[in-house]
Design an enzyme around this catalytic site. Structure first.
Site, PDB file in Angstrom:
ATOM      1  N   GLU A 247       0.819  -1.227   0.000  1.00 24.82           N
ATOM      2  CA  GLU A 247       0.000   0.000   0.000  1.00 24.82           C
ATOM      3  C   GLU A 247       0.853   1.278   0.000  1.00 24.82           C
ATOM      4  O   GLU A 247       0.371   2.328  -0.420  1.00 24.82           O
ATOM      5  CB  GLU A 247      -0.949   0.011   1.200  1.00 24.82           C
ATOM      6  CG  GLU A 247      -2.257  -0.711   0.954  1.00 24.82           C
ATOM      7  CD  GLU A 247      -3.084  -0.108  -0.188  1.00 24.82           C
ATOM      8  OE1 GLU A 247      -3.219   1.123  -0.280  1.00 24.82           O
ATOM      9  OE2 GLU A 247      -3.593  -0.898  -1.016  1.00 24.82           O
TER      10      GLU A 247
ATOM     11  N   GLN B 298      22.444  -0.228  -5.879  1.00 25.62           N
ATOM     12  CA  GLN B 298      22.208   0.344  -4.555  1.00 25.62           C
ATOM     13  C   GLN B 298      22.331  -0.688  -3.428  1.00 25.62           C
ATOM     14  O   GLN B 298      22.063  -0.378  -2.282  1.00 25.62           O
ATOM     15  CB  GLN B 298      20.864   1.068  -4.506  1.00 25.62           C
ATOM     16  CG  GLN B 298      19.649   0.189  -4.569  1.00 25.62           C
ATOM     17  CD  GLN B 298      18.379   1.004  -4.747  1.00 25.62           C
ATOM     18  OE1 GLN B 298      18.155   1.617  -5.789  1.00 25.62           O
ATOM     19  NE2 GLN B 298      17.529   1.039  -3.726  1.00 25.62           N
TER      20      GLN B 298
ATOM     21  N   HIS C 249       3.657   1.764  -1.780  1.00 26.57           N
ATOM     22  CA  HIS C 249       3.897   2.036  -3.202  1.00 26.57           C
ATOM     23  C   HIS C 249       2.623   2.570  -3.867  1.00 26.57           C
ATOM     24  O   HIS C 249       2.666   3.475  -4.707  1.00 26.57           O
ATOM     25  CB  HIS C 249       4.302   0.754  -3.926  1.00 26.57           C
ATOM     26  CG  HIS C 249       5.576   0.122  -3.434  1.00 26.57           C
ATOM     27  ND1 HIS C 249       5.606  -1.094  -2.812  1.00 26.57           N
ATOM     28  CD2 HIS C 249       6.865   0.539  -3.472  1.00 26.57           C
ATOM     29  CE1 HIS C 249       6.855  -1.422  -2.506  1.00 26.57           C
ATOM     30  NE2 HIS C 249       7.648  -0.434  -2.880  1.00 26.57           N
TER      31      HIS C 249
ATOM     32  N   ARG D 281      10.642  -5.388   2.777  1.00 30.57           N
ATOM     33  CA  ARG D 281      11.520  -6.204   3.636  1.00 30.57           C
ATOM     34  C   ARG D 281      10.790  -6.762   4.860  1.00 30.57           C
ATOM     35  O   ARG D 281      11.332  -7.648   5.525  1.00 30.57           O
ATOM     36  CB  ARG D 281      12.752  -5.398   4.065  1.00 30.57           C
ATOM     37  CG  ARG D 281      13.734  -5.174   2.918  1.00 30.57           C
ATOM     38  CD  ARG D 281      15.049  -4.566   3.385  1.00 30.57           C
ATOM     39  NE  ARG D 281      16.055  -4.605   2.348  1.00 30.57           N
ATOM     40  CZ  ARG D 281      16.364  -3.592   1.521  1.00 30.57           C
ATOM     41  NH1 ARG D 281      15.712  -2.447   1.623  1.00 30.57           N
ATOM     42  NH2 ARG D 281      17.302  -3.722   0.607  1.00 30.57           N
TER      43      ARG D 281
HETATM   44  P1  AMP Z   1      11.184   0.542  -2.788  1.00 27.84           P
HETATM   45  O1  AMP Z   1      10.410  -0.393  -3.683  1.00 27.84           O
HETATM   46  O2  AMP Z   1      11.381   0.036  -1.410  1.00 27.84           O
HETATM   47  O3  AMP Z   1      12.444   1.041  -3.445  1.00 27.84           O
HETATM   48  O4  AMP Z   1      10.259   1.830  -2.621  1.00 27.84           O
HETATM   49  C1  AMP Z   1       9.793   2.541  -3.744  1.00 27.84           C
HETATM   50  C2  AMP Z   1       9.180   3.833  -3.301  1.00 27.84           C
HETATM   51  O5  AMP Z   1       8.110   3.580  -2.393  1.00 27.84           O
HETATM   52  C3  AMP Z   1      10.182   4.736  -2.557  1.00 27.84           C
HETATM   53  O6  AMP Z   1       9.964   6.086  -2.944  1.00 27.84           O
HETATM   54  C4  AMP Z   1       9.802   4.516  -1.112  1.00 27.84           C
HETATM   55  O7  AMP Z   1      10.115   5.605  -0.276  1.00 27.84           O
HETATM   56  C5  AMP Z   1       8.289   4.344  -1.223  1.00 27.84           C
HETATM   57  N1  AMP Z   1       7.792   3.628  -0.052  1.00 27.84           N
HETATM   58  C6  AMP Z   1       8.242   2.469   0.466  1.00 27.84           C
HETATM   59  N2  AMP Z   1       7.563   2.136   1.577  1.00 27.84           N
HETATM   60  C7  AMP Z   1       6.648   3.115   1.771  1.00 27.84           C
HETATM   61  C8  AMP Z   1       5.645   3.357   2.765  1.00 27.84           C
HETATM   62  N3  AMP Z   1       5.441   2.516   3.790  1.00 27.84           N
HETATM   63  N4  AMP Z   1       4.890   4.476   2.654  1.00 27.84           N
HETATM   64  C9  AMP Z   1       5.097   5.349   1.624  1.00 27.84           C
HETATM   65  N5  AMP Z   1       6.021   5.175   0.668  1.00 27.84           N
HETATM   66  C10 AMP Z   1       6.792   4.077   0.740  1.00 27.84           C
END
Ligand code: AMP
Length: 284
Positions: free
Chosen positions: A35, A61, A37, A187
């Site tokens: 949610e 990264q 994302h 994660r």
């Molecule tokens: P990731 O797939 O972990 O690289 O995250 C992709 C994007 O989703 C990044 O901009 C994160 O900051 C955002 N994101 C990840 N977890 C959350 C969350 N719980 N609430 C809002 N945005 C998130």
């Protein structure tokens, strides 16, 4: 929803949308959607006409001892979730598409990357900025959405957009949480049920900091101590850092304000989690 895997196809899709005069919103992710994302998708829909999501587990990264190979993936589920939320296209490139042999140039972050996550994960933010820069060039989005959950990443992307004169609007979306407060994260899938219960201590400690602020505490050291003591009650949670910092460049502060950010990184078992709160807002 259309799925794009090559750069020519991505550029073709972008060109068509531009010809239609539509504003493009970009949502970069590493997939295994939740949610959090999808809240970025909602924000992109509010600010643009069409939403392009990218799903790419960016090897640049990840450090050599990190979880690149076991990072959770489920593209079939991601397709369903993205499509049902109104994403118009997903870009799912292979590593060879993003980094063909010989691609060596990196975007080097400034001093804001030297501390907190940057100190714990050397090279991490150069990897993040490099992939985000490539996506910005390929898509030339009108708006790009990122989560406040990764606050230092959002700070560095804002600095990159400013310093490299990118003509786009950035949106930083508040953290989406589980009902008990745990910040959603791909994660979290690593946590066993016992660890999952204890992981709530991260947001608990941040809320403790917020409560201290509300009670009139203005010393950063005292706020940090309150949060640290809260986490000390969980002996199997290893704190990596507890930052009390201003929001622009995440420089440590001595005296806190409503806009001060408190950020934490900790290991619950082998799983490394991060979270943060704006002190005056608390964990919503
Ligand atoms: P990731 O797939 O972990 O690289 O995250 C992709 C994007 O989703 C990044 O901009 C994160 O900051 C955002 N994101 C990840 N977890 C959350 C969350 N719980 N609430 C809002 N945005 C998130």
């Amino acid at each position: 929803m259309i799925e794009l895997t090559s750069i020519p196809d991505l550029k073709g899709w972008v060109r068509s949308r531009r010809r239609e005069g539509r504003r493009i919103g970009l949502v970069p992710t590493m997939g295994f959607l939740h949610e959090g994302h999808l809240a970025l998708v909602d924000e992109a829909k509010r600010r643009a006409d069409v939403v392009l999501m990218t799903i790419f587990v960016n090897p640049l990264q990840f450090g050599p001892t990190e979880d690149l190979s076991r990072y959770p993936r489920d593209l079939a589920r991601d397709r369903r979730l993205a499509s049902s939320r109104g994403v118009e296209a997903i870009f799912v490139p292979s590593e060879a598409v993003m980094y063909p042999p010989g691609s060596e140039i990196r975007v080097i972050p400034g001093r804001s990357a030297d501390r907190w996550e940057g100190a714990a994960r050397p090279g991490h933010f150069a990897g993040v900025l490099t992939v985000v820069a490539k996506l910005f060039h390929l898509v030339e989005p009108d708006v790009a959405c990122f989560g406040r959950k990764d606050v230092q990443q959002a700070v560095l992307i804002r600095q990159m957009v400013r310093d490299l004169d990118w003509p786009l609007e950035l949106a930083v979306v508040p953290t989406v949480r589980e009902p008990d407060g745990l910040a959603l994260s791909s994660r979290n899938a690593y946590l066993d049920p016992e660890q999952r219960k204890r992981a709530v201590a991260l947001s608990g400690a941040l809320q403790e900091a917020h409560v201290a602020w509300r009670g009139g505490e203005r010393s950063a050291k005292a706020i940090e101590e309150r949060a640290r003591r809260y986490l000390d009650a969980y002996p199997d949670i290893q704190v990596e850092y507890l930052a009390v910092a201003e929001p622009e460049a995440l420089e440590p502060v001595q005296e806190v304000q409503a806009t001060t950010v408190v950020a934490v990184a900790a290991r619950v078992g082998l799983t490394r989690l991060i979270d943060n709160v704006v002190l005056g807002e608390g964990v919503a």
